[in-house]
Design a protein around this motif. Sequence first.
Motif, PDB file in Angstrom:
ATOM      1  N   VAL A  24      18.520  37.617  29.621  1.00  0.00           N
ATOM      2  CA  VAL A  24      19.149  38.083  30.739  1.00  0.00           C
ATOM      3  C   VAL A  24      18.816  37.445  32.071  1.00  0.00           C
ATOM      4  N   LEU A  25      17.650  37.059  32.445  1.00  0.00           N
ATOM      5  CA  LEU A  25      17.256  36.412  33.584  1.00  0.00           C
ATOM      6  C   LEU A  25      17.926  35.010  33.590  1.00  0.00           C
ATOM      7  N   SER A  26      17.918  34.306  32.555  1.00  0.00           N
ATOM      8  CA  SER A  26      18.478  33.054  32.576  1.00  0.00           C
ATOM      9  C   SER A  26      19.934  32.903  32.723  1.00  0.00           C
ATOM     10  N   VAL A  27      20.580  34.198  32.538  1.00  0.00           N
ATOM     11  CA  VAL A  27      22.107  34.137  32.814  1.00  0.00           C
ATOM     12  C   VAL A  27      22.354  34.598  34.181  1.00  0.00           C
ATOM     13  N   LEU A  28      21.641  35.629  34.559  1.00  0.00           N
ATOM     14  CA  LEU A  28      21.775  35.957  35.864  1.00  0.00           C
ATOM     15  C   LEU A  28      21.534  35.209  37.022  1.00  0.00           C
ATOM     16  N   THR A  29      20.193  34.242  37.040  1.00  0.00           N
ATOM     17  CA  THR A  29      19.989  33.292  37.963  1.00  0.00           C
ATOM     18  C   THR A  29      20.736  32.010  38.004  1.00  0.00           C
ATOM     19  N   LYS A  30      21.822  31.672  37.037  1.00  0.00           N
ATOM     20  CA  LYS A  30      22.838  30.899  37.241  1.00  0.00           C
ATOM     21  C   LYS A  30      24.132  31.279  38.006  1.00  0.00           C
ATOM     22  N   LEU A  31      24.098  32.558  38.184  1.00  0.00           N
ATOM     23  CA  LEU A  31      25.301  32.999  38.815  1.00  0.00           C
ATOM     24  C   LEU A  31      25.495  32.678  40.393  1.00  0.00           C
TER      25      LEU A  31
END
Length: 98
Positions: A24-31
């Motif tokens: 989840v963190l890997s997706v959210l930090t790319k937004l």
Amino acid sequence: MKTISVVIPTYNEIENIRDAYERVLSVLTKLEGYDYEIVCIDNCSTDGTRDELRLIASSNPKVKVILNAVNVGWSRSSFYGLINTSGDAVVLLAADMQ
């Protein structure tokens, strides 16, 4: 800036919670242009999940952990997690990522 909240209800998810958090963190930090919060609500786990959630939260101030004193069931626990978010949009995600 808009905030995305992710609610992850847990119950005896020691095998899954670290992986779920990292994914989840890997997706959210790319937004770009979005902030995030992750709300983990534990339903009185007995397998070490609660300790792992405390470790995760201690390393990231954007993670909120709610520890239920008793097992109140998936739906009530999930609902309580949802009403404890502050985001503009909320995603409910199972800790086993199903």
